[in-house]
Scaffold this active site. Structure first.
Site, PDB file in Angstrom:
ATOM      1  N   SER A  87       0.793  -1.234   0.000  1.00 38.38           N
ATOM      2  CA  SER A  87       0.000   0.000   0.000  1.00 38.38           C
ATOM      3  C   SER A  87       0.822   1.278   0.000  1.00 38.38           C
ATOM      4  O   SER A  87       0.254   2.368  -0.099  1.00 38.38           O
ATOM      5  CB  SER A  87      -0.956   0.006   1.198  1.00 38.38           C
ATOM      6  OG  SER A  87      -2.036  -0.871   0.984  1.00 38.38           O
ATOM      7  N   LYS A  90       0.145   3.627  -2.742  1.00 36.86           N
ATOM      8  CA  LYS A  90      -0.947   4.603  -2.658  1.00 36.86           C
ATOM      9  C   LYS A  90      -0.415   6.031  -2.611  1.00 36.86           C
ATOM     10  O   LYS A  90      -1.148   6.991  -2.898  1.00 36.86           O
ATOM     11  CB  LYS A  90      -1.822   4.320  -1.440  1.00 36.86           C
ATOM     12  CG  LYS A  90      -2.693   3.064  -1.563  1.00 36.86           C
ATOM     13  CD  LYS A  90      -3.566   2.883  -0.325  1.00 36.86           C
ATOM     14  CE  LYS A  90      -4.594   1.755  -0.477  1.00 36.86           C
ATOM     15  NZ  LYS A  90      -3.999   0.410  -0.345  1.00 36.86           N
ATOM     16  N   SER A 145      -5.980   2.784   4.760  1.00 37.87           N
ATOM     17  CA  SER A 145      -5.418   2.135   3.575  1.00 37.87           C
ATOM     18  C   SER A 145      -6.518   1.425   2.783  1.00 37.87           C
ATOM     19  O   SER A 145      -6.315   0.326   2.242  1.00 37.87           O
ATOM     20  CB  SER A 145      -4.321   1.142   3.976  1.00 37.87           C
ATOM     21  OG  SER A 145      -3.426   0.915   2.917  1.00 37.87           O
TER      22      SER A 145
END
Length: 386
Positions: A87, A90, A145
């Site tokens: 993640s 991101k 997340s």
């Protein structure tokens, strides 16, 4: 090496730059592939007398310690090793999509936008049929997340594939040559990789945006749902100070991640006085699930202690480098009168930008002088013809 000004000739400037511009990051002509497993640490640091030694207990496959303001890299281990980012990718999604979406806009989520979320994904709890403010969805991305929030925002940004393509282009514009984007939320996908170096680049680019900086430094918030709202907490334990992990002094973000394939990954930034450090840690090989925070803490502590006692081993700043094709065209054009500029450049990386800037300035002067000579020669030929 200290690069001094006052070069006497282009030849001297070029020679000095060739010696001085050793690369931490790959140029288009160098290999960007990761070292094979178990081939050594690839550790880079330039300690001055009295500098604290690099922590020996850091087990991460790859890490970078950098000055977030200048981009100066203080230390690194296998900085360009291509690994699954989880993640932390991101951050690139946010850097790419934030400029296109207005935080105050509202959107009603459809079933289709939530249909293709990968099994086992982290979720903030976005519900089809519910209307959300875009800012709420971003908090769902940074704090929880939430892959569900990413899917909705990507839909608003032009769609999943379009957003992945935008992210790939943005990575290249930032000079991040190790990153391959397949799934914008960081979900494990074949071929999707990044590096500690690239993640540091993305984190630094994000922190330059006030909206990104606000989202990534938020420890807790309320998220709409269940007829009202419920509390969400940032899963970056260095920021939230949860699960027995102490909050790091001066922490300002940025993003953590975990998948089975990637292990634990983290981009952490902290400010002490007028200094902001950026640390990326990828896949620690020792300890438990929270080892990534311990190792990031250790590297942050070292970075602040070593700040004035190390020389740069690289830079997060991108520079433009001539591609071999472009250089060949310039060389060919130099043999005749140049009629038009050549403009197909490729991104590259160098250790420092000062020598590159010197080359650019000196090169411009050289081209201007040569152009004047060409103009004079043409005028003389016209007068001779008359």
């Amino acid at each position: 090496m200290v690069i001094r000004s006052g070069f006497r000739s282009m030849a001297a400037l070029t020679a000095t730059a060739a010696i001085g511009l050793c690369c931490l990051a790959p140029t288009p002509d160098s290999s960007a592939s990761a070292p094979a497993q178990g081939t050594g640490t690839g550790q880079q640091v330039s300690l001055r007398p009295g500098a604290p030694a690099l922590p020996s207990e850091v087990s991460a496959l790859s890490y970078v310690v950098a000055d977030a303001r200048t981009g100066k890299v203080l230390a690194a281990r296998d900085a360009h090793r291509k690994l699954p980012p989880a993640s932390t990718l991101k951050t690139l999604f946010a850097v790419t999509a934030l400029p296109h979406l207005h935080a105050e806009d509202r959107h009603t989520v459809s079933e289709q936008e939530l249909a293709s979320i990968g099994p086992g994904s982290s979720l903030v709890g976005v519900e089809a049929g519910h209307t959300y403010q875009v800012a709420d969805l971003w908090r769902g991305v940074f704090l929880s997340s939430g892959n569900d929030a990413v899917h909705v925002l990507a839909s608003l940004n032009g769609g999943w594939e379009e957003t992945a393509a935008q992210m790939q282009a943005q990575a290249r514009r930032l000079g991040a040559l190790d990153t391959e984007v397949v799934s914008p939320d960081g979900y494990d996908s074949p071929g999707q990789v990044s590096s500690a170096f690239d993640l540091a680049v993305f984190g630094r680019a994000g922190l330059a945006r006030p909206d990104f900086a606000e989202y990534c430094s938020t420890a807790s918030a309320q998220f709409p749902g269940g007829g009202g709202s419920y509390g969400i907490m940032n899963t970056n334990r260095l920021l939230s100070g949860s699960d027995g992990v102490s909050r790091y002094p001066g922490i300002v973000g940025v993003k953590n991640g975990y998948t089975t394939n990637a292990g634990n990954t983290l981009i952490a930034a902290a400010k002490q006085g007028d200094r902001t450090l950026l640390v990326t840690v990828m896949n620690p090989q020792a300890g438990g699930g929270f080892e990534v925070y311990d190792e990031a803490r250790t590297l942050l502590d070292w970075g602040f202690a070593a700040w004035d006692h190390v020389d740069s081993v690289g830079s997060l700043e991108p520079v433009r480098a001539k591609s071999p094709q472009r250089q060949a065209r310039i060389t060919q054009a130099a043999a005749v009168e140049p009629e038009a500029p050549v403009d197909d450049e490729e991104p590259g990386w160098t250790l420092t930008s000062s020598a590159a800037a010197g080359l650019a300035v000196a090169g411009t002067v050289f081209l201007v002088v040569r152009r004047r000579r060409v103009v004079r020669a043409r005028a003389e030929r016209r007068r001779a013809a008359e």
